[in-house]
Structure formats: C-alpha cells, structure tokens
Design an enzyme around this catalytic site. Structure first.
Site, PDB file in Angstrom:
ATOM      1  N   CYS B  15      -2.280  56.745  54.198  1.00 21.20           N
ATOM      2  CA  CYS B  15      -2.549  57.805  55.189  1.00 21.20           C
ATOM      3  C   CYS B  15      -3.946  57.684  55.773  1.00 21.20           C
ATOM      4  O   CYS B  15      -4.236  58.256  56.826  1.00 21.20           O
ATOM      5  CB  CYS B  15      -2.401  59.182  54.558  1.00 21.20           C
ATOM      6  N   VAL B  52      12.466  42.859  44.276  1.00 24.66           N
ATOM      7  CA  VAL B  52      13.670  43.144  43.495  1.00 24.66           C
ATOM      8  C   VAL B  52      14.854  42.910  44.427  1.00 24.66           C
ATOM      9  O   VAL B  52      14.937  43.521  45.499  1.00 24.66           O
ATOM     10  CB  VAL B  52      13.658  44.590  42.964  1.00 24.66           C
ATOM     11  N   ALA B  78      11.429  53.824  44.403  1.00 25.98           N
ATOM     12  CA  ALA B  78      10.430  54.419  45.285  1.00 25.98           C
ATOM     13  C   ALA B  78      10.171  53.432  46.413  1.00 25.98           C
ATOM     14  O   ALA B  78       9.062  52.953  46.619  1.00 25.98           O
ATOM     15  CB  ALA B  78       9.157  54.741  44.502  1.00 25.98           C
ATOM     16  N   THR B 238      19.843  59.947  41.021  1.00 25.90           N
ATOM     17  CA  THR B 238      20.761  59.452  42.040  1.00 25.90           C
ATOM     18  C   THR B 238      22.184  59.541  41.510  1.00 25.90           C
ATOM     19  O   THR B 238      22.415  60.017  40.400  1.00 25.90           O
ATOM     20  CB  THR B 238      20.454  57.986  42.391  1.00 25.90           C
ATOM     21  N   PRO B 241      23.965  56.521  36.942  1.00 29.84           N
ATOM     22  CA  PRO B 241      23.364  56.996  35.693  1.00 29.84           C
ATOM     23  C   PRO B 241      22.027  56.298  35.437  1.00 29.84           C
ATOM     24  O   PRO B 241      21.905  55.089  35.668  1.00 29.84           O
ATOM     25  CB  PRO B 241      24.380  56.612  34.623  1.00 29.84           C
ATOM     26  N   TYR B 244      16.787  57.065  39.088  1.00 31.66           N
ATOM     27  CA  TYR B 244      16.120  58.149  39.809  1.00 31.66           C
ATOM     28  C   TYR B 244      15.551  57.596  41.112  1.00 31.66           C
ATOM     29  O   TYR B 244      15.406  56.385  41.277  1.00 31.66           O
ATOM     30  CB  TYR B 244      14.986  58.720  38.943  1.00 31.66           C
ATOM     31  N   ALA B 245      15.247  58.493  42.033  1.00 31.38           N
ATOM     32  CA  ALA B 245      14.594  58.050  43.269  1.00 31.38           C
ATOM     33  C   ALA B 245      13.618  59.133  43.703  1.00 31.38           C
ATOM     34  O   ALA B 245      13.802  60.320  43.409  1.00 31.38           O
ATOM     35  CB  ALA B 245      15.614  57.782  44.368  1.00 31.38           C
ATOM     36  N   ASP B 248      10.010  58.734  50.278  1.00 28.55           N
ATOM     37  CA  ASP B 248      10.628  58.621  51.600  1.00 28.55           C
ATOM     38  C   ASP B 248      11.962  57.896  51.607  1.00 28.55           C
ATOM     39  O   ASP B 248      12.651  57.886  52.626  1.00 28.55           O
ATOM     40  CB  ASP B 248       9.662  57.930  52.565  1.00 28.55           C
ATOM     41  N   TYR B 391     -12.829  89.338  56.226  1.00 23.64           N
ATOM     42  CA  TYR B 391     -13.697  89.272  57.401  1.00 23.64           C
ATOM     43  C   TYR B 391     -15.122  89.040  56.924  1.00 23.64           C
ATOM     44  O   TYR B 391     -15.699  89.859  56.220  1.00 23.64           O
ATOM     45  CB  TYR B 391     -13.610  90.558  58.217  1.00 23.64           C
TER      46      TYR B 391
END
Lengths: 415, 415
Positions: B15, B52, B78, B238, B241, B244-245, B248, B391
């Site tokens: 970023c 991969v 990821a 996901t 079994p 995971y993910a 983005d 304020y």
C-alpha cells in the site's frame, strides 16, 4: 426576543482565548461570530452590560438594573459558570487573571508581554491550555495543584504521562499535591505563597474548577441540585413554570451512572441552548443524558476521554475491566505518523463499554466522539474487538488502536 | 509452518508503493516490516520465488515447483488479487505498469524519471493514488475511465467533486465515459488509443478493478463464488477439509445486503489472515460480515465511506433517505481548519444508518471507522442526530458534521 447580558459582547468563542494568548490565532477579533449590527438586523434585541437583579417566577417578571421590571412569557437562564473562588489572602492584588471574558483578555494580552514568571493556581482544563500559551509567550510557568497529576478529576495518570513529560521538557515546573496559600505583593502581585514555599511571579492564572453561576436562580427559589447547578428536565425546564435553563449553570445526569454533572463543554451548552430555545418557543425537543466525550490540546499532545477513566470509576465505586493499547495514527513509515494510546473500560457483567481515555498526536477528538456514541448505544468490548478499520498509509494504520485496546480488555477478562 | 510465495519478499506494505513513487516516502526499504533473517529466527520457513502448482485436497498434498509433493495438515490460501486484465492489443509493450510488487516498483521508479506523459487505464483506488504520485513527479497525466466519475463503483459524484476539482487544478486531464482500445508503439509504449482519440504517452498505469487470484483453488475444485473469490465460512474454511483462505482471494458477505464482496482492504486481509491462522491452529475465531469502512488520500483530499453511497444503494435497488452536511474540522478561526462533508444514508423503515460518504481535509478515516461500527450496531439516524461531540478549537468544531448530516436526514424524512 430580548437578551440581557452583563458583558460587553455575546456569542463569541471564549474557548479561543488561550490560543490568542499563545499566538496560534492572530487576533481576538477572529473569535467573534457576528457583529452587533448583525444581531440587530436579525431582530435580536441585546441589552449589553445590563444586570438582571432578580426573577419573580410567580409574576413572570424580571428586575433589570436601570430598566425596572420586565415581563416575560418564557425565560431562558444561561448564566454560565465562574471559577471556584480559591478564597486566598491577597486575592485582590493586580496580576491575578481569570481567563473568561474577551475584553479583559485583550487587556491581559498586553500585560503578558511584560510577564517573566507565572503561577497557575490549580490546573483545570482551561489552565492546561494556558500553560501552553504561557510557554509559547516565553513565560516561566509553575503549576501548583492539590491533585496528584494534571486534571486528576477526569484523566488517568498513565494517559496524562506524555503531557507531563512534554511540560517538563518545555521547562514547566509542576507542584502536585501542593496548594497556593496566599498571594503577595504591594498592590500588584509579586509572589505566591504555597505549601511548598514562596514562588516569585507577576502573574497568577486561576485554574480552579468551574462552578455554576446559579445565584440568580437560587434567589428566585428555583431548584438547584447537589452540584449547585440548576435542575432541569429533558426539555430544559427548571422547577419554575416557563423558566428554562441551559449551559454551565445547569446540571445534567450522566448516562452511565445517573449522577448529575455540571461544567460540561461548549458543544453541550450549545445543544442545551437549542433545546431550551425550541421548547420555550413551543415545540418539543428532548436533551439526553450525557456520556461526555472530551478532548483538548495539552502542549504537543491531544488528550481526551469518554465517561469514566479508571480513576473516576474507582472513585465512584464502579467495577470495570480495562485494557490499553499503544498504536500509531498512520502507516509507521508515513510522514506525520503520531503515537496514540487508547484505554477502554468495560462493565464486568454486560461487557459493555463504559468509558475511554485517549492520548495521542491526532485523531483524538473523532475517537472520543465515536466512543461516546458507543457507550450510549451499549456497544460491547467484543463488538469493538471485531470492528473493521480503514487502512491507508497516509491516514490510518493497519491496526486501529481502539480495536487493539478492545482485544486487551478481552485478554484481561480471561484472567 | 512453511510459507510458499512466488514473490521475492513477504509481509512488506504494498500500500505504500504509490507514496514512494510520489516521493512522500523516501525509500522502498521503509515498507519492509522485517528482514528475511528475522522471519527465519522466528522459525518461519519461507520458500521465496516458489510456485505452488496444484493442490490435491483429498490427499492433503500440494505440488511445489522444484520441490515435488509436500504434505499438509492444514493449508491456508492467501493468493491475493490481480488487476482485471484489460485484454487490449499491444498489452505486451514495455511501459505498461501494474503497481503491485515492490521489486518491480523499484525498477519502475527509475523509469518514472524519464517519463513525460502517462495514461491511467481505468481509475480504481490504487490508480487514484498513482495520479497524485505522477503529478508529484511532474508527469502529465490523462485518466481514461469508462465510468461517469472517479471510483464510481464506491463513491457518489457530489462527494468526489472536490477531488475532480483538485485534479483539474493540478493539470490532470480526465476522460470519463471513455475507454482505452489499444496500446501502441515499437516494442515500447509511445501512445494509447482511446474512444476519444490517440494520446501520446510513454507510461500506462493499469488501474482496472481487483479480481481474486483464485486459479489454484479453482483447479483444486474448491468452491468459488459469483465474484470469482473463494467461498469461506466464518472460520475462513473453504469447501475443502483443512483448507482455509484469507484476503483478496476470498469473498465475504456484506453486513447490510448479504451480497458477497471481494477486493476489500489491507486491514480486512490482515484480520482474515489472523482468523484463518487461529482456526487452522485449532482454536476458534469467527470473522464477521463486513460494512467496509474505506478512506484514502486523493490529491489534497481525503475521501471515504461505509457500505452504501447513493449510487451503490440505487444500483442494488435499496431504498434510503439521505442527508448531507458541510462542516469544518476545527474552530473556524483555528490554523489548519479544513472543510469536511458528510453524507449519511438511512433505511426508510427502521431509520438505521446503512451507509456514509465523506470527503474532507482531516479526520475522514476515524469517522469512517466510527460509522462502520454504527451501521453494524444498528444505530439510528436519531441516535446520531443527538450525539455529543468534542468541541475544542484546535481539534474539533462546535458542530460535528456527522451530527449535522443526521439532522439533515431527519429533515428529509419529514418531507
């Protein structure tokens, strides 16, 4: 509509006075919202430098000095506040300044050019701003306060620590747990006696806490509360028919504890004034109990909070679980990134947020506003621990310190 | 734990790249969180520049280029995002830059010194930051975008107006409702063909929208959603079994509409990564539907929002009542005071906040964070209309623009 004021002006921004003294703002003229002619053109009949001597709530009449009796259909009291009188020997010497009125501030500002050394007598919020102003003017400052740290009534010691360090760096002398016992000098202040010895000074800033200016209401038999503030209902009506009150002369219940508070901020006074005016004019608006977000500049730091800190929660015997996180305000590599510390307090049973304390370099006001809404809405520490946050290098860090503090509270719940 | 990445590095801050190009940040080195040795010392075995090739979810095995088959107990995907391919003739010419990888950015940064003229091909969020960077580098910029205004997918035209004005002032040419049709040049880009004619340029920035990089998952038979992102449950699991993910490459349901979203922010990816990791390691953490606070620097302005603007609400057929307020960020007389505009959208039946849009000079990120929590908590427009606010001249104005916008929504409800 007729407005009576004992002062020379209406509706300027007294909150700006310390910053004109500090030279951040170029002129006192900038603090005025409008000219007297503009109020006249709007049909507002302001009687300046006019004292209202008494109120007869039964006859719906006020007695005005130099004008006699004036009848009202509806009356709004907005008599404000005074500094609690420190009631010390030598209190009538020249050189003792209560920061409040803009015309007096103009006169004092010239005097500041001649001052080498000043004592701040108790360090309330306005006094904290005046410390910075005096430092900016090159004046040697000694703060004398009976509390254990600055603004001990609202802020926790760990949160105010960076402010204390900043003051030490700027050469401010601080005497905590000490008291001013007398003012001395020959007509004009030349020294201040304290429990820690004598301090040479040509200027004393009175920084005692705000007390409601409710004498007129008291004399009229209007009910006052335990704080000395005028008791009002949600429509800002006092105990007397057709008499409303708004601002620092009133007391308002705290949203969490229900305890009446007085001495809130300018935005509270403004919202209360609108509520009183709308109801006095025949419509209905209700003012809500307060959760008191507050924040201010204190030297190089911004400091603030909402409702309870650990000190105030402990003082009223309220149980809590707290957690603190140190974060940053932008990406760690982005210019202008500042540190920020957030402490959150949660109710041990409901896990609802009950208070917050914040110190940092930017974004303190916005976070205090947010957390006050969160306390009122009954948002839990678990809600905040899973909050989303904006990450964009120039304006926000990957980790939001509010969320990190909520995670710390969750950890402390597990202990 | 073993990490495979096709890139040369891990865990830097991509970023920050536009801001190094823009010279706000002195060096790409500042964007790294840690050295490769530090990851090693922490026991993290990172295989850099390693592809991969496939996943066999039944045998719990991945196939790694040059390493063969590797068994896993738990796998976390990821794989991130890519720019949607504009698929244009001449797309293989030199001079077409997709801002993403830090090592490529180092190379492109030297090239920027030689560039006089650039075309931005569709103006997504990263492209908006690149416009500023190119302007700071003295490069003539032309933005070509098929949308009716910048970031039309997330922002309303009235909110983005100051950004457009700022770009015009900075000499940026903008072609809205137009498209790039081809890149031209002899090996190296020298012009861009558009529906509005040919533009001479040595540099093209691809600013098309982010699409999930989910090819590996798709090939493994893992379920993808309508956005092309990997479908995950609250624990980031996901359809396969022990797989995971996070980030983005996934899609996540929107908290208000339930519609799956992809292409969220770095802080979302980070929180999802932690959730996936915690669950993969055997503990339980649940990720929540998102309300998507976002904000960014766009030229001299900060722009942001939460959930729905009027454009997006209309596009999905959602009813709303909106209100907008223009305010300021500090006392009107305090140095550094900036304008800020807040628009709020409420559900016509429940009066709950459903979205916000903000543009201003400071305090946009903090307000977006706040309002995202408010949408999730079901806070109503009436709650916000009666909110308290800090304020204090140096850090906050008498009137908080969020509260003013809520009053405007209330007004519009009465019509």
């Amino acid at each position: 509509m007729v407005v009576y004021t004992q002062f020379e002006d209406v509706a300027y921004s007294p909150c700006g006075i310390p910053f004109v003294h500090g030279k951040e703002i170029e002129s006192f003229d900038r603090l005025f919202l409008a000219t007297k002619q503009q109020y006249k053109d709007q049909g507002i009949d302001v009687h300046y430098e006019t004292t209202v001597e008494s109120i007869d709530t039964k006859r719906h009449v006020i007695k005005v000095q130099g004008e006699g009796e004036v009848r009202y259909d509806k009356l709004v009291l907005a008599t404000g506040w005074n500094y609690r009188d420190p009631n010390l020997p030598g209190g009538d010497l020249k050189g003792i300044y209560r920061v409040k009125n803009i015309q007096r501030a103009r006169e004092w500002d010239s005097f500041l050019d001649t001052v080498k050394s000043a004592v701040v007598v108790e360090c309330g919020l306005i006094a904290v701003e005046m410390v910075t102003a005096l430092v900016h003017r090159g004046i040697k400052v000694t703060v004398v306060d009976p509390g254990p740290w600055p603004m001990a009534e609202v802020v926790d010691p760990d949160i105010v620590d960076p402010v204390r360090a900043g003051w030490a760096e700027a050469g401010v002398t601080t005497l905590w747990g000490e008291q001013v016992t007398a003012f001395g000098g020959n007509g004009t202040l030349s020294y201040v006696e304290t429990t820690a010895g004598r301090i040479e000074a040509e200027l004393a800033i009175i920084g005692t806490r705000k007390v409601p200016n409710s004498d007129l209401a008291r004399a009229a038999g209007i009910a006052l509360g335990g704080t000395g503030g005028i008791v009002v209902d949600a429509r800002m009506q006092t105990s007397a028919p057709d008499v409303y009150a708004a601002g620092d002369c009133t007391e308002i219940p705290h949203g969490v504890s229900g305890v009446p508070l007085q001495g809130l901020s300018g935005s509270h006074a403004y919202a209360q004034g609108k509520t009183a005016g709308i109801n006095a004019a025949g419509a209905v608006r209700e003012y809500q109990p307060v959760y008191v977000p507050w924040a201010m500049l204190a030297g190089e730091w911004m400091i603030g909070g909402v409702s309870f800190g650990e000190t105030t929660a402990s003082a009223v015997g309220m149980n809590y679980v707290a957690g603190t996180a140190k974060g940053i305000t932008r990406a760690r590599y982005y210019p202008g990134v500042k540190p920020i510390t957030v402490k959150l307090l949660a109710d041990p049973d409901s896990r609802c947020l009950i208070g917050a304390q914040i110190v940092g370099g930017e974004g303190v006001k916005e976070r205090a506003d947010f957390l006050a809404v969160a306390v009122r809405a009954g948002i839990t520490i678990d809600d905040l621990a899973t909050m989303e946050n904006v990450y964009s290098p120039a304006i926000g860090a990957l980790n939001e310190p509010i969320q990190m503090a909520a995670l710390a509270v969750q950890q402390n719940f597990r202990r």
